[in-house]
Design a protein around this motif. Sequence first.
Motif, PDB file in Angstrom:
ATOM      1  N   LEU A 189      41.482 140.912  36.106  1.00  0.00           N
ATOM      2  CA  LEU A 189      39.890 141.351  36.601  1.00  0.00           C
ATOM      3  C   LEU A 189      38.971 141.583  35.784  1.00  0.00           C
ATOM      4  O   LEU A 189      39.774 142.890  34.895  1.00  0.00           O
ATOM      5  CB  LEU A 189      40.691 142.605  37.691  1.00  0.00           C
ATOM      6  CG  LEU A 189      39.676 142.979  39.069  1.00  0.00           C
ATOM      7  CD1 LEU A 189      38.956 142.807  39.794  1.00  0.00           C
ATOM      8  CD2 LEU A 189      39.506 144.840  39.788  1.00  0.00           C
ATOM      9  N   GLU A 190      37.837 142.233  35.994  1.00  0.00           N
ATOM     10  CA  GLU A 190      37.420 142.582  34.587  1.00  0.00           C
ATOM     11  C   GLU A 190      36.621 144.131  34.468  1.00  0.00           C
ATOM     12  O   GLU A 190      37.313 144.681  35.467  1.00  0.00           O
ATOM     13  CB  GLU A 190      35.475 142.143  35.187  1.00  0.00           C
ATOM     14  CG  GLU A 190      34.649 142.194  33.682  1.00  0.00           C
ATOM     15  CD  GLU A 190      32.855 141.820  34.441  1.00  0.00           C
ATOM     16  OE1 GLU A 190      32.262 142.025  33.451  1.00  0.00           O
ATOM     17  OE2 GLU A 190      33.057 141.684  34.935  1.00  0.00           O
ATOM     18  N   ARG A 191      37.594 144.784  33.543  1.00  0.00           N
ATOM     19  CA  ARG A 191      37.414 146.522  33.155  1.00  0.00           C
ATOM     20  C   ARG A 191      35.847 146.958  32.544  1.00  0.00           C
ATOM     21  O   ARG A 191      37.197 146.252  30.633  1.00  0.00           O
ATOM     22  CB  ARG A 191      38.916 146.896  33.489  1.00  0.00           C
ATOM     23  CG  ARG A 191      39.898 146.137  34.454  1.00  0.00           C
ATOM     24  CD  ARG A 191      41.312 146.393  33.954  1.00  0.00           C
ATOM     25  NE  ARG A 191      42.140 146.727  34.699  1.00  0.00           N
ATOM     26  CZ  ARG A 191      42.778 145.206  35.306  1.00  0.00           C
ATOM     27  NH1 ARG A 191      42.545 144.357  35.350  1.00  0.00           N
ATOM     28  NH2 ARG A 191      43.685 146.058  36.808  1.00  0.00           N
ATOM     29  N   PRO A 192      35.238 146.921  32.820  1.00  0.00           N
ATOM     30  CA  PRO A 192      34.324 147.204  31.065  1.00  0.00           C
ATOM     31  C   PRO A 192      35.097 148.162  30.189  1.00  0.00           C
ATOM     32  O   PRO A 192      34.616 148.463  29.611  1.00  0.00           O
ATOM     33  CB  PRO A 192      32.970 147.803  32.188  1.00  0.00           C
ATOM     34  CG  PRO A 192      33.227 146.637  33.488  1.00  0.00           C
ATOM     35  CD  PRO A 192      34.638 147.110  33.682  1.00  0.00           C
ATOM     36  N   TYR A 193      36.214 149.464  30.948  1.00  0.00           N
ATOM     37  CA  TYR A 193      36.610 150.184  30.106  1.00  0.00           C
ATOM     38  C   TYR A 193      38.206 150.903  30.918  1.00  0.00           C
ATOM     39  O   TYR A 193      38.269 150.162  32.425  1.00  0.00           O
ATOM     40  CB  TYR A 193      35.646 151.773  31.072  1.00  0.00           C
ATOM     41  CG  TYR A 193      37.064 153.106  30.481  1.00  0.00           C
ATOM     42  CD1 TYR A 193      36.707 153.342  29.065  1.00  0.00           C
ATOM     43  CD2 TYR A 193      37.871 153.663  31.035  1.00  0.00           C
ATOM     44  CE1 TYR A 193      37.474 154.677  28.770  1.00  0.00           C
ATOM     45  CE2 TYR A 193      38.722 154.630  31.203  1.00  0.00           C
ATOM     46  CZ  TYR A 193      38.064 154.914  29.508  1.00  0.00           C
ATOM     47  OH  TYR A 193      39.621 156.632  28.860  1.00  0.00           O
ATOM     48  N   ARG A 194      38.921 150.494  29.557  1.00  0.00           N
ATOM     49  CA  ARG A 194      40.605 150.260  30.039  1.00  0.00           C
ATOM     50  C   ARG A 194      41.281 151.477  29.570  1.00  0.00           C
ATOM     51  O   ARG A 194      40.884 152.008  28.868  1.00  0.00           O
ATOM     52  CB  ARG A 194      40.756 149.009  28.734  1.00  0.00           C
ATOM     53  CG  ARG A 194      39.942 147.962  29.826  1.00  0.00           C
ATOM     54  CD  ARG A 194      41.217 146.613  28.373  1.00  0.00           C
ATOM     55  NE  ARG A 194      42.475 146.423  29.288  1.00  0.00           N
ATOM     56  CZ  ARG A 194      43.292 145.533  30.354  1.00  0.00           C
ATOM     57  NH1 ARG A 194      41.614 144.851  31.191  1.00  0.00           N
ATOM     58  NH2 ARG A 194      44.009 145.050  30.578  1.00  0.00           N
ATOM     59  N   THR A 195      42.099 152.073  30.709  1.00  0.00           N
ATOM     60  CA  THR A 195      42.994 153.352  30.188  1.00  0.00           C
ATOM     61  C   THR A 195      43.092 153.215  29.644  1.00  0.00           C
ATOM     62  O   THR A 195      44.014 152.530  29.108  1.00  0.00           O
ATOM     63  CB  THR A 195      43.478 153.190  31.783  1.00  0.00           C
ATOM     64  OG1 THR A 195      42.306 153.901  32.986  1.00  0.00           O
ATOM     65  CG2 THR A 195      44.029 154.680  31.984  1.00  0.00           C
ATOM     66  N   PRO A 196      43.454 154.323  28.398  1.00  0.00           N
ATOM     67  CA  PRO A 196      44.213 155.064  27.152  1.00  0.00           C
ATOM     68  C   PRO A 196      46.004 153.527  27.648  1.00  0.00           C
ATOM     69  O   PRO A 196      46.878 154.943  28.391  1.00  0.00           O
ATOM     70  CB  PRO A 196      44.259 155.755  26.536  1.00  0.00           C
ATOM     71  CG  PRO A 196      42.516 155.916  26.961  1.00  0.00           C
ATOM     72  CD  PRO A 196      42.596 155.192  27.994  1.00  0.00           C
TER      73      PRO A 196
END
Length: 492
Positions: free
Chosen positions: A413-420
């Motif tokens: 799934l496209e994730r413009p921001y990814r959780t650290p």
Amino acid sequence: MADDIEARLSAVPAPTPSPKGGGSHDDYLERRTLRRGSAGWLLLTGLGVAYVVSGDFSGWNVGLDKGGFGGLAIATVLMGAMYACLVFSLAELSTILPTAGGGYGFARRALGPWGGFLTGTAILIEYILAPAAIVIFIGDYVESLGLFGLTSSWPVYLGCFVVFVGVHLWGVGEALRFSLVVTAIAVAALLIFAVGALTEFDASGLDDIPVDASAFGSNSWLPMGLLGIWAAFPFGMWFFLGVEGVPLAAEEAKDPVRSMPKALAISMGILALLALVTFFAATGAQGADAVKSAGNPLVVALEGDGGPTALSRFVNYAGLAGLVASFFSLIYAGSRQLFALSRAGYLPRFLSLTSQRKAPYLGLIIPGAIGFALAAATGNGARMLNIAVFGATISYALMALSHIVLRRREPALERPYRTPGGVLTSSVAFALALSALVATFLVDKDAAFIALAVYAVALAYFALYSRHHLVASAPEEEFAALAQAEAELTRD
């Protein structure tokens, strides 16, 4: 593949028109739209801090009575970690689905309609009960300050709801700018308080609460023993409670994919700093025992056994500003969650109708009326806030679980921001949220069971009626339908 998915989505039946509204598929959504592009990252950051700032002025100090300085300190660190992990998880989810549904929308895709409704209902419990509690605290402040000779009673509560709901009806941009100004005043006051209180700081007062020798693991830093740490969880949450509501503004934000993660991270950093300086300054100035039961702990920390000072008066008035900021912003959050659930058919659809100024007027007025009625009828702000905390912890666990499920089930799934930290981060939030949920029973069992009763009524409504009348064209429902279509194509 994209064309096939679109074809499957177009075959999903349009919503049944509202009996009182009628109209086409497009008309249904046109009458339920918010004003887009009204909030940049600065207003969103102000919103995140505004949700919470009243908790720095009062309420958290009761955790000293439950766990002592050491117990509340550990609880605050753990709850701060929970919120940090949750905020980073929500930052990712909000860039995937930037709509007014917030946590409900995330859970709807990850956990299905039941999961979405459970999450949305828990959030509503938090954001309808919390303003009702805070308006009582506002009344107490008004009375203690002797403003206009008013007492803490229903005319004050009514005036607050009428004025501040009215500002929200005026427009979201105006509302968030007002919130930012009041929040800035409250934050400045907290920093000024800390400077003044730290001049009187005495470390020997931090552990001056009498020790309960019968409690397991008790000592001067943990006077109520190890269990006191757990009992202090809900009060450690007060330094951060509400910041998770920022994604509810996604549909009205400028460039939410960029502004939402930034606003969440900055607001969480500000809140952590305020928690640190407020906690140490207040307890160190007069001792933990002196402030543990105070209704206005910052003023007690400044005055001690002496009379009012210029600084204590200033902080007292600023405390009112902090309460107003949180009250005002929580009204906003509740209206947006109600709007999203109603637009998708989980709640009566008329609640999501918007005015010419793109404000969900019934979603503001009806929860406001409920909050006023609860405040006027009970006058028990602490009980209602405990119910709100119970709802909050359920929603935290479900939102963290949604992040875990979507990472596992839909890695592409496209994730413009990814959780650290990815799933590890949301797993920490999930575990701590469940611990905080259980801790609410240690603080106020009656509040927990009242919240469960409200939950049961809402679930009965969903099971018997609304799950059969969901609106397929609502953004959160289309997003979930897209996932289902993609899964069917993969199987084919």
